[in-house]
Each structure stands twice: as C-alpha cells, then as structure tokens.
Design an enzyme around this catalytic site. Structure first.
Site: not given
Length: 913
Positions: A558, A631
């Site tokens: 991220e 995720e």
C-alpha cells in the site's frame, strides 16, 4: 505474463541459510543467546557526529522547481521566500507539497565523511555541492548518505535537499541530522561500549528479548504501537575466544534487532544497522581477541517507527558466533533450484538441479580448492555427489555452478512437505576447509491468468492469512517453538498460506512453513530504489531463497506511489535486485489502488488489497495478468463478545462476518486466492476503537490463538470434512424470554437448530454464507446439526454452565528440550462442576513453577487488558487465559500449578530433556 517467465515459474527452489556442519568440520556456529546484560534507557557515548541544526528553506508547491538551479552552490537564499528552519520543525502543516532546504556543512577531520539522518518525512533527494547523491524514500526511518567525492575537505560544502510530503501530516527534517566520519578509535573507558565499563548493575537477560513488551501501558503513548513506551536500550555480552581461533574468519550473525542498532566490539565501532527486520552479519576478525575476553555492546533505538503496528524493541531474534576457515562458503552462499520434468502419466519423472555455491577467500594468498556437493533425499539416501575444482584469489568471492539430475523426485507439497539436504564441503587437497548443510525442496509453482495458482501441476486455491510477528506474552521475541505453533494453529483452521506482513519474518517461521507445509508470501518493508532499501531486498532474498514454502516475493504494501511512473521505476529496481539472486518466483506487491498503472506494468502478479468489485473489470482489461487478493476482510470482533461496547473497547462477533470477502475469491477460478487480514489479533493499531484497546480486533484468532466464531467459517470452507458451528454461547442469565440472534456456519447442505431439544427449524446453507435464527433465551442447551443428504454428518452442542468451579491446564506438549529456549504453550480454562468451560468467567489465575523452568509470559486475548505480559498471573477472558513455560539448560521435571481463589487448582508436569 510473458511465456518465458511462466516457464521460469516452474523452476523450484528451497533452502535455508547454511546451518552448522557435522562434528569435525571446520565451521563452528555457536548460539549466543544466553548471558546478556541489559539496561533500559540511553547512555552517553562519545559524539557520534557533528549535529546539523540550522537550515534555510523554501516551499515548492508542485515539486517542479529546477533541481539544477535549486541545488546550485551559489543560490541566493536571502529573499523573503526563504525562511529559517531548525531540525525538528514541521515545514508542511499537513499539506502535500514539497520544500527545498539548504545548509552549509562544518569542516570535520576523518575519513569517509557521511550524513546520518534519524528521520526525514517523507521523501528526500539529497545534493552536495550541486551533485546529486541519492533519493531516500520512506518516513521516520534512519538512513546514511556517503558523501564520497562530492565532499571537499577544505570546504565549502553546501548541502541541499528537496523534501516531499506525499503522505500528509507533519514533515521536514524531523529527527537529528549528523555529519560523521569513519572512526576505529576506542571509546572512553567509562562509556558503555568499553570493555572496562562496569555493567554489574544491569539486568541479566537471555535472547530473544523484547524490552518494549515489558513496559506499562500509557493512554498518552503511541496508539499504533499499543500504548507502550518506545525507548532506547543497551545490551552487553562477554565471550572468550581460544588462542587457536587466531587465523580463522569470525562472524557475528544477528537475525534481527529492532531497530537502528549500533554495535561495538572491544570498545571499537563495529557496525550500524538501521532496519529492524532484516538479518545481517559482521566480520569481527580484525577486532576480536583470540586467547582472551571480548565484549560486544549494542545500542538499540526503538524510539522511532518503521510501521504503524506494534514493533517492539531489542535483540529479538537469535545471535550466533560463527568460526570459519579463511576459505569458506560465503554468508547465505548456497542456492538450489530445480526444473521438474513430468513423465508420460503426469508423474514427476526427473528434476534438474542447479546448485550455486559462493566461496570466499579471506586469506592473503590464492586458494585452489574443491567444492563437493552431496544431495541427500528425504529418506536419507544419497542421490548424487558432485566434485568441482575452484580457484579463488585472495580477497575474492567466486560463485560456482553445478548441475545434477534427480530421478523421480519426492515433491514438496502441502500434504507431504518433503525436504532434501545439500551437504556442501570445501576441500583443499584432503583438508576440510568448510562444510555446510542446506535444506531444500523440489516443487513447481505456476500462476495462470485464467486458472489461478498451481502447485506441482495441480490447482490450489490460496487460503492465506496476513500476520504481524508479535504474540501474547513475549511481544516480538518469539521462541522458535512459538513460530511453529502459530503455523499449526493456522493449518488446523484450514489455512494453507502465510503472508509476512509487512516485513521479512524470523527464519524459524519459514523453517516451520517448510516442515509443516504452508505457502508463504515473503514481504519487504518499503518501496524504494535507494541503496538501503535495495540492500534490504537483497538480505531478504539471499537469506530466504532456499525455502520451498515461499511462492511470492512481495516488495511492499500500500505504498503512496504504487500507481505512478515513479513507483514503477522504484519497483523495477527492486525486481532487478531480486533477479540477481533468484528468478524462480514471481515478484509482486500488495496494492490498494492504482491497479492497471504504475507498478502493475512491472510486477508479475497483480495483488488486490480489498476492493473485490475491481476484480472483474481488471481481469477484463488485463486478461493476461494473474490476479490474487493480497489482503482481504479486516473484519473486527472480540472473542466472546456479542454486542458492541465502545467504553470497554469490545466489538461484537456478529461484526466479524468474513463471507463477503471470501465469496468473491472462491467464485472466481482465475483469482489465485487471498490473504485474510489477519490470522491472529496483534498488538497496536487498535481498531475500530482507541484506548482502552491496546491491540487490533482483526484476527480470526485472538492474540493467544483462541478461535473467534469466524474461525469456524474458514474451517468450513477452507478445511476438510463436515463442519457446523453456532454462536453465541448459552449463558444469558437475566435475559430469559428475550430474543437471541443465533448464527450458524457450516459447509453442510442444511443446518437444523434445536433449543433445549426442540427443533427451531432447518435451513439451507447458502454457499459461502451462513444462516440465522432469532430464538427466545431459556437456560439449557443450544444444538446445531449439519445435514448432507438425509444424514446428520456434524453436530455441536452448547450448554448453559454453572458457576466457575475449577481450573484446567492443557499443554500443547508435555516434553520439551532443556536448551534454555524451548517452551510449552498452555491454554488455561475455567470450568464449572460438570467440566464445561464457563464462557463468562474472568477469574484471576496465579501460576507457579517448580523445577528447571520459568514463565516468560502470560496472556488472555482481551484487547483491552492492561495487565502485564511479563507476570505470573492473569485474569481469564471469557473463560480462557494462557501461560508459557520455558526450559532452562538443566534437564528435569517442571511442575506448573494454576490456582484461582475459590476454585479447584490444576497442575501439569513438563519434562525437559
């Protein structure tokens, strides 16, 4: 994916860093975990450098000012748009802009001048005298900048930096900045690194050690790190070397120090290591005293952060002293890969091994040696033996490549994790110079854009969990057994994959995955192309590349630049670094945006963090790119809680429903699988509440590994065999006649619910879903029956319990190794008079140990508990708590007793051998 790379994915790998050789070989590897001295808090040491405090700075709104002009030595900074700045000032006030900062460096004497920055937030491009030195990516992590030929010994030296604040929040030169030179001068005798320093008042500790978990929770502390104080600690270790070690190469191998560590040996600077997650080694040959006493001192600065979760602090992994012949296999110097060829009937017919061995020569003369590689199969049978001559010049390290064939290889798989051994011997004439052992596995992996993931040619849906590395009782300093125990708990749930979030794990965790059959996504901490980040990638890959369990190299998570050309360029540099040491696995990352741009065009697999609605449009627009869910979920719940309670920091287990995350993955063959956030609760990042919570609620299990109700959902759809589970518990005194919402998870066709023996109804189970009823509470029993066809194939019954009456201990093992490290993990339950766990019990349990053992930690999984982990008592949380018993170096019998006021006590015997 390019066809050439798809073929390369069929190449296998696996090995672990070389371990100690058989008795009689020249390599000796000594565990250095016992007998350290520890001091909490900082101590004054001679100046580490000249502080840089005063700067001039100017805002650069879009970051498009001409670097050549802004970095020029003679730039006029007297104008009104330039302002004074001191180290530590916030330049941005949350604005996502850029700034230029300038200063004139003082003149210093010494060799190899460099700059040390404790924290620049966020990114910095650094110039000296108009020459670009490097770009540093990341925030709040220390780094060094060699000044090299740009430095003018007679001056002047103008330092210029462009700092970007892409993450928002405060920014600038946020921590100390130092101008340093290399020094090998001894420190003063009264300072902590000095051999003559008196450390008798320091506490004795053994490694692994996390000093942050020993702290006291403070509401004013850093919430992301679990409200525990982050500070600085010092370690010292004495050891002796015999005179006959003179002439040998000597290493210190340090598996992990969190973080920003500085090391001295015998009072002289040895090394500095910033990363809290990568393993490293130091050559101490020139500083060690053979035939005498040696003192290692380590300063550990855990006051900063590398992530936004609990990161602990200290020497939290193993330390080894390794003694070698000057001619030896280099550190992490063996690598085995295999290409498997299938036979006519689909069976694995043959594997072609490629064995790479790096041999170093630390002597003053050239060496002619032989490298003998012996391959042993999982049954102990020798498969082949290769013997190759090699000439290595003085001070050189050369890599030798050998080839071998393995007929009908025994493949590593989830069900049968077969491990081979490579035994490497370096010979000079008949003399053994070095010998190492490298476990490895033979298997094939392949990610297909239409069919998902294949292991050994068979489709396998990745059923993974993401996990940070801390655990109850011990923080980040896990004994080896606790790594394996975590993998066993995940496999029991049906999980087959483990994501190392968001950093390389302890090597022992990978060993456990190799031995138990668990796939791994091994992850680097930061995106970037700066030297320190690429060195972290190199460390991860070289250390871990021989583990068959690893199927993905993940470069980052991220990152803000993930969808940009700059991010793609950084990722490409990282991928090139991976490929220098391993081309057998795909290189990917976990992206939560920017799909289809930036890193997408460079990586081998497309990871999705959340956003399942994007799977289909991405697959349509990029039909040749394999996809996996890197995720998913992030469902919050507190074990045993069935209503939200903000003041106490608890979240209802009805909130932790995972089906919306797994169903989109399960229904798409081309999505290779997913990694659920998270397998276990972890300390820090309390969500969705702040204080009094001190850990996350994301786990399918709590911090002690006790299952939440969602555990049975995954067991039903990930595991094997029929499963049925209903919740909540059936102790609702005071709510008689009120409606209770009862849910059931199952993989059966239908589920029937019975309350006190009376059927409430039968419901069809939606695929990847759940069923529910509203029933009026009456004490007694709640029973669910899983039905397939016309048969009841699974049942579960929950009964209203009586008051707490006794304590139960259920150790995972009753025999452990007497090595001062091994542990037994012991769940503790509060039972009623009928032997049933009381789901509302919160009794305090006191533990005592007799015999050669100790209690390194306790826990209960309560996300709002402020009780210390380092203790001999713990309150139960919804009927359960946990205690760890650890061996000493003495064999014998440990007796653990658990007592609770008014309850029948329990005891258990643990034998140590």
């Amino acid at each position: 994916m390019k066809a050439a790379y798809a073929l390369a994915l069929l190449v296998v790998v696996v090995c672990v860093s070389a371990v100690a050789a058989e008795s009689g070989a020249s390599r000796e590897r000594i565990l250095m975990d016992a007998g350290w001295r520890f001091h909490l808090g900082d101590l004054q040491v001679t100046a580490a450098g000249t502080p840089i405090m005063k700067w001039r700075w100017k805002v650069d709104e879009r970051g498009d000012l001409d670097p050549a002009k802004m970095a020029a030595e003679g730039l006029d900074t007297a104008g009104a748009d330039w302002k004074d700045m001191t180290t530590g000032d916030d330049l941005f006030g949350g604005a996502r802009v850029f700034a230029w900062v300038r200063t004139r460096l003082p003149l210093i004497t010494g060799s190899s001048p460099s700059l040390h920055f404790e924290s620049i937030d966020d990114e910095a491009t650094i110039y000296l005298n108009g020459q670009k030195l490097m770009t540093h990516e990341g925030w709040d992590d220390a780094f060094d900048v060699p000044l090299g030929s740009a430095w003018r010994p007679a001056g002047p030296n103008v330092l210029v930096m462009q700092i970007g604040n892409s993450g928002g929040g405060p920014g600038g030169v946020r921590g100390p900045a130092l101008l340093q030179t290399t020094s090998t001068a001894p420190v003063p005798a009264d300072s902590a690194p000095s051999p003559s320093f008196n450390d008798r008042a320091w506490r004795k500790v053994d490694l692994p050690h996390d000093f942050v978990v020993e702290g006291t929770f403070d509401e004013k502390g850093d919430r992301s790190h679990g409200y525990l104080p982050k500070t600085i600690g010092w370690y010292r270790k004495e050891f002796s070397l015999p005179a006959e070690d003179a002439g040998k190469t000597l290493w210190l191998e340090l598996d992990g120090i969190y973080r920003n560590s500085t090391l001295w040996l015998n009072g002289r600077p040895l090394a500095r290591h910033v990363s809290g997650y990568t393993s490293f080694h130091c050559d101490i040959t020139g500083l060690a005293k053979c035939g005498g006493r040696n003192v290692l001192a380590v300063r550990v600065d855990a006051s900063g952060s590398e992530g936004w979760w609990y990161e602990g602090g200290g020497i939290y992994r193993h330390v080894y002293l390794t003694k070698l012949s000057p001619t030896h296999v280099d550190h992490w110097g063996t690598f085995v890969s295999a290409v498997v060829r299938d036979g006519d009937k689909g069976a694995s017919d043959e594997a072609a091994l490629t064995i790479k061995t790096a041999v170093a020569n630390d002597s003053k003369g050239d060496t002619v040696c032989h490298v003998v590689s012996r391959v042993v199969d999982p049954t102990g049978r020798e498969i082949c033996k290769l013997d190759s001559p090699l000439r290595v010049k003085a001070g050189e390290c050369r890599e030798l490549t050998q080839k071998a064939q393995v007929a009908k290889p025994l493949l590593w798989s989830l069900e049968t994790p077969q491990l081979y051994r490579l035994e490497t011997t370096v010979l000079r004439r008949a003399e053994v110079m070095d010998s190492t052992v490298t476990p490895f596995g033979i298997r094939t992996i392949h990610f297909d854009a239409d069919k998902g993931f294949f292991l050994n040619g068979k489709p396998v849906k990745i059923k993974g969990t993401c996990n940070h590395q801390d655990l109850m009782g011990v923080g980040i300093a896990l004994p080896d057994r606790m790594h394996a125990w975590r993998i066993e708990k995940l496999k029991e749930m049906g999980s087959n994959a483990y994501r190392c979030s968001h950093n390389p794990p302890a090597a022992e965790l990978l060993d456990a995955c190799d031995k138990l059959g668990m796939l791994v996504m091994d992850e680097n901490r930061h995106l970037g192309s700066s030297p320190e980040i690429l060195s972290q990638v190199e460390s991860m890959v070289k250390r871990d590349r021989n583990h068959p369990s690893i199927i993905i190299w993940s470069m980052c998570n991220e990152e803000r630049r993930q969808g940009t050309p700059e991010g793609a360029a950084m990722f490409a540099a990282m991928k090139d670094t991976v490929h220098r040491f391993d081309t057998t696995r795909p290189v990917s990352c976990a992206m939560n945006g920017g799909w289809g741009s930036g890193i997408t065009g460079v990586q081998d697999l497309q990871g999705f963090n959340y956003n399942p609605r994007m799977y289909d449009p991405f697959h349509k627009d990029h039909p040749g790119v394999p996809v996996f869910a890197s995720e998913t979920a992030s469902h919050v719940s507190s074990r045993g809680e069935y209503g939200d309670d903000r003041p106490r920091g608890y979240v209802s287990q009805y909130s932790g429903n995972p089906e919306g995350s797994w169903k989109p993955v399960a229904e798409r063959e081309w999505v290779a699988g997913s990694f659920v956030w998270t397998g276990f609760d972890y300390r820090g990042e309390p969500s969705p509440y702040d204080w009094p919570c001190i850990n996350s609620h994301f786990g399918v299990m709590d911090t002690c590994g006790f299952p939440k109700d969602s555990w049975w959902y995954y067991k039903a759809w990930w595991g094997e065999g029929p499963v049925v589970h209903a919740f909540p518990h059936w102790n609702w005194q005071g709510k008689e006649g009120q409606e209770i919402n009862v849910w059931a998870y199952s993989n059966c066709e239908k589920v029937e619910l019975l309350v006190n023996g009376q059927s409430v109804g039968v419901q069809d189970i939606p695929r990847y879903g759940h069923v529910s009823w509203k029933v009026k509470y009456a004490p007694g029993s709640l029973e669910v029956r899983g039905i397939s066809g016309d048969k009841v194939v699974a049942t579960e019954k929950t009964e209203t319990t009586g008051d707490p009456a006794s304590v139960r201990l259920a150790p995972d093992r009753t025999e452990i190794t007497a090595d001062n490290e091994d542990v037994a993990i012991i769940p503790v339950a509060i039972l009623d008079s009928a032997g049933r766990v009381v789901p509302t019990a919160s009794n305090s349990v006191v533990f005592s140990v007799q015999g050669p053992g100790r209690i390194p930690g306790v826990g209960n999984g309560d996300p709002s508990s402020h009780e210390p982990d380092k203790a001999t008592s713990r309150h139960a949380f919804h009927g359960y708590c946990m205690v760890i018993v650890q061996s000493t170096a003495q064999a014998g019998t440990i007796r653990l007793t658990a007592q609770s006021a008014g309850l029948k006590p329990a005891s258990v015997t643990i034998r140590t051998r």
